[in-house]
Motif scaffolding. Structure first.
Motif, mmCIF file in Angstrom:
data_model
loop_
_atom_site.group_PDB
_atom_site.id
_atom_site.type_symbol
_atom_site.label_atom_id
_atom_site.label_comp_id
_atom_site.label_asym_id
_atom_site.label_seq_id
_atom_site.Cartn_x
_atom_site.Cartn_y
_atom_site.Cartn_z
ATOM 1 N N MET A 1 0.844 -1.195 0.000
ATOM 2 C CA MET A 1 0.000 0.000 0.000
ATOM 3 C C MET A 1 0.876 1.242 0.000
ATOM 4 O O MET A 1 1.838 1.342 0.773
ATOM 5 C CB MET A 1 -0.923 -0.004 1.222
ATOM 6 N N LEU A 2 0.594 2.190 -0.868
ATOM 7 C CA LEU A 2 1.375 3.415 -0.973
ATOM 8 C C LEU A 2 1.014 4.386 0.154
ATOM 9 O O LEU A 2 -0.044 4.240 0.798
ATOM 10 C CB LEU A 2 1.105 4.063 -2.330
ATOM 11 N N PRO A 3 1.875 5.389 0.424
ATOM 12 C CA PRO A 3 1.603 6.338 1.511
ATOM 13 C C PRO A 3 0.248 7.038 1.397
ATOM 14 O O PRO A 3 -0.356 7.394 2.411
ATOM 15 C CB PRO A 3 2.764 7.335 1.384
ATOM 16 N N ASN A 4 -0.237 7.242 0.174
ATOM 17 C CA ASN A 4 -1.534 7.908 0.009
ATOM 18 C C ASN A 4 -2.713 6.948 0.162
ATOM 19 O O ASN A 4 -3.869 7.325 -0.057
ATOM 20 C CB ASN A 4 -1.605 8.605 -1.353
ATOM 21 N N GLY A 5 -2.418 5.696 0.530
ATOM 22 C CA GLY A 5 -3.484 4.721 0.749
ATOM 23 C C GLY A 5 -3.905 3.965 -0.486
ATOM 24 O O GLY A 5 -4.753 3.066 -0.409
ATOM 25 N N ARG A 6 -3.316 4.302 -1.620
ATOM 26 C CA ARG A 6 -3.685 3.620 -2.862
ATOM 27 C C ARG A 6 -2.833 2.376 -3.071
ATOM 28 O O ARG A 6 -1.685 2.305 -2.642
ATOM 29 C CB ARG A 6 -3.528 4.562 -4.056
ATOM 30 N N GLU A 7 -3.412 1.459 -3.784
ATOM 31 C CA GLU A 7 -2.732 0.204 -4.089
ATOM 32 C C GLU A 7 -1.714 0.384 -5.215
ATOM 33 O O GLU A 7 -0.674 -0.280 -5.227
ATOM 34 C CB GLU A 7 -3.778 -0.834 -4.486
ATOM 35 N N PHE A 8 -2.013 1.276 -6.158
ATOM 36 C CA PHE A 8 -1.174 1.454 -7.340
ATOM 37 C C PHE A 8 -0.709 2.903 -7.467
ATOM 38 O O PHE A 8 -1.439 3.834 -7.095
ATOM 39 C CB PHE A 8 -1.955 1.086 -8.620
ATOM 40 N N GLN A 9 0.463 3.072 -8.011
ATOM 41 C CA GLN A 9 0.944 4.415 -8.302
ATOM 42 C C GLN A 9 0.120 5.008 -9.453
ATOM 43 O O GLN A 9 -0.042 4.389 -10.500
ATOM 44 C CB GLN A 9 2.419 4.375 -8.689
ATOM 45 N N PHE A 10 -0.388 6.215 -9.253
ATOM 46 C CA PHE A 10 -1.256 6.860 -10.233
ATOM 47 C C PHE A 10 -0.947 8.359 -10.212
ATOM 48 O O PHE A 10 -1.344 9.068 -9.297
ATOM 49 C CB PHE A 10 -2.723 6.602 -9.881
ATOM 50 N N THR A 11 -0.204 8.823 -11.201
ATOM 51 C CA THR A 11 0.279 10.202 -11.217
ATOM 52 C C THR A 11 -0.663 11.107 -12.006
ATOM 53 O O THR A 11 -1.556 10.639 -12.737
ATOM 54 C CB THR A 11 1.674 10.274 -11.845
ATOM 55 N N GLU A 12 -0.450 12.422 -11.862
ATOM 56 C CA GLU A 12 -1.199 13.394 -12.655
ATOM 57 C C GLU A 12 -0.970 13.152 -14.139
ATOM 58 O O GLU A 12 -1.887 13.271 -14.955
ATOM 59 C CB GLU A 12 -0.775 14.818 -12.277
ATOM 60 N N ALA A 13 0.264 12.801 -14.502
ATOM 61 C CA ALA A 13 0.568 12.529 -15.910
ATOM 62 C C ALA A 13 -0.211 11.319 -16.421
ATOM 63 O O ALA A 13 -0.700 11.309 -17.567
ATOM 64 C CB ALA A 13 2.071 12.302 -16.085
ATOM 65 N N ASP A 14 -0.338 10.286 -15.582
ATOM 66 C CA ASP A 14 -1.136 9.121 -15.965
ATOM 67 C C ASP A 14 -2.585 9.535 -16.235
ATOM 68 O O ASP A 14 -3.195 9.124 -17.231
ATOM 69 C CB ASP A 14 -1.119 8.069 -14.851
ATOM 70 N N PHE A 15 -3.136 10.328 -15.314
ATOM 71 C CA PHE A 15 -4.525 10.772 -15.452
ATOM 72 C C PHE A 15 -4.709 11.587 -16.731
ATOM 73 O O PHE A 15 -5.695 11.398 -17.458
ATOM 74 C CB PHE A 15 -4.934 11.579 -14.222
ATOM 75 N N GLU A 16 -3.780 12.472 -17.022
ATOM 76 C CA GLU A 16 -3.898 13.298 -18.223
ATOM 77 C C GLU A 16 -3.824 12.451 -19.493
ATOM 78 O O GLU A 16 -4.538 12.712 -20.474
ATOM 79 C CB GLU A 16 -2.821 14.377 -18.232
ATOM 80 N N LYS A 17 -3.000 11.421 -19.501
ATOM 81 C CA LYS A 17 -2.930 10.526 -20.661
ATOM 82 C C LYS A 17 -4.264 9.794 -20.850
ATOM 83 O O LYS A 17 -4.746 9.621 -21.977
ATOM 84 C CB LYS A 17 -1.798 9.521 -20.492
ATOM 85 N N ILE A 18 -4.842 9.352 -19.735
ATOM 86 C CA ILE A 18 -6.129 8.652 -19.804
ATOM 87 C C ILE A 18 -7.220 9.596 -20.299
ATOM 88 O O ILE A 18 -8.048 9.218 -21.139
ATOM 89 C CB ILE A 18 -6.478 8.070 -18.420
ATOM 90 N N ARG A 19 -7.231 10.819 -19.800
ATOM 91 C CA ARG A 19 -8.210 11.810 -20.261
ATOM 92 C C ARG A 19 -8.111 12.008 -21.767
ATOM 93 O O ARG A 19 -9.124 12.083 -22.471
ATOM 94 C CB ARG A 19 -7.994 13.151 -19.559
ATOM 95 N N LYS A 20 -6.884 12.111 -22.273
ATOM 96 C CA LYS A 20 -6.699 12.325 -23.711
ATOM 97 C C LYS A 20 -7.125 11.100 -24.508
ATOM 98 O O LYS A 20 -7.771 11.210 -25.559
ATOM 99 C CB LYS A 20 -5.239 12.652 -24.010
ATOM 100 N N MET A 21 -6.792 9.912 -24.013
ATOM 101 C CA MET A 21 -7.156 8.679 -24.722
ATOM 102 C C MET A 21 -8.674 8.554 -24.883
ATOM 103 O O MET A 21 -9.169 8.268 -25.974
ATOM 104 C CB MET A 21 -6.626 7.462 -23.963
ATOM 105 N N ILE A 22 -9.416 8.754 -23.794
ATOM 106 C CA ILE A 22 -10.864 8.547 -23.856
ATOM 107 C C ILE A 22 -11.535 9.683 -24.633
ATOM 108 O O ILE A 22 -12.556 9.477 -25.295
ATOM 109 C CB ILE A 22 -11.470 8.369 -22.444
#
Length: 284
Positions: A1-22
């Protein structure tokens, strides 16, 4: 578990790539506030693929894995629906179909352009059956959606008893068959025969549907698109609608920015602002 409580690393850059893809694929404009929703929905795909970061997952998508991209898209689409949702539309549809029959010897056609799990196109079918007092009314329905999972649910036409029973005993007995498990009902074969379920992306260049349609339902869909994308879709709807046909939209949607194509006829019901050009598209 990551310090932010999430199971997986998920960055702002990841989110922006996903936003562009969809957005590029489906025209869906994800707000910045949807980051937690995106994480929650796509984390299931990382677990299924035994991946450890969203960057790893994005590489899978970027490699062109068509099956995974379909699952990615299915994960990010929203499918909130029910039978007779926004019920004020269906008496209007019934009157339209009865009126149109006089000028439609070959029968009427309706397009449900965001069919989700099928409740909306089956509601259209029930409305047609009741309008003409027969299980075989002169109406055909094409039901499309981007999400292949919900299309399969619609094709099967099996729904929980709690949902179906809200329709009342008369409608249930007339339009549904209770299944052996006692917890589900299946839409009767006659109604299933009225509907063709098909995958369709509203922003793709070629729609595998052909007008003219007596009615088009596109309810609670436009809210996921930005204004330029909405206008492009509405421009393409216009020539697919009969000159006296109707476009039904959702309760929170308006078409003021498409006044050259559609004008308000009633509560979230629109008619053509001018005579349509020749229908575009192919199939049905």
């Amino acid at each position: 578990m990551l310090p932010n409580g999430r199971e997986f690393q998920f960055t702002e850059a990841d989110f922006e790539k996903i936003r562009k893809m969809i957005y590029d694929y489906a025209g869906i404009a994800l707000a910045t506030s949807k980051q937690d929703m995106v994480y929650g929905r796509l984390a299931k795909r990382l677990r299924a693929l035994n991946l450890h970061t969203f960057n790893d997952y994005l590489r899978v998508l970027e490699r062109g894995d068509s099956k995974e991209f379909e699952l990615f898209t299915n994960s990010l689409t929203t499918n909130l629906t029910s039978f007779f949702r926004e019920a004020h539309h269906f008496p209007i549809l019934a009157e339209l179909l009865k009126r149109q029959r006089l000028n439609s010897p070959g029968g009427m056609n309706v397009w449900c352009s965001a069919s989700s799990t099928g409740e909306e196109p089956y509601t259209i079918a029930i409305t047609a059956c009741e309008a003409f007092d027969t299980l075989r009314p002169p109406v055909k329905i094409v039901a499309t959606d981007l999400d292949t999972n919900v299309l399969e649910v619609g094709r099967n036409g099996i729904y929980n008893a709690d949902e179906v029973n809200k329709l009342g005993p008369a409608r249930v007995s007339r339009f549904f068959d209770k299944q052996a498990d006692g917890r589900t009902y299946r839409v009767k074969q006659e109604l299933r025969d009225m509907i063709v379920f098909r995958k369709l992306n509203l922003i793709e260049p070629n729609w595998l549907v052909r007008g003219p349609f007596d009615a088009i339902f596109c309810r609670n869909v436009m809210i996921y698109f930005d204004k330029p994308t909405q206008l492009k879709i509405l421009q393409r709807f216009a020539p697919l609608l009969k000159s006296d046909g109707l476009l039904f939209v959702g309760h929170s949607e308006n078409l003021y920015h498409a006044a050259d194509y559609f004008r308000l006829q009633g509560k979230t019901v629109y008619e053509l602002a001018k005579a349509p050009a020749s229908p575009a598209g192919r199939g049905f």
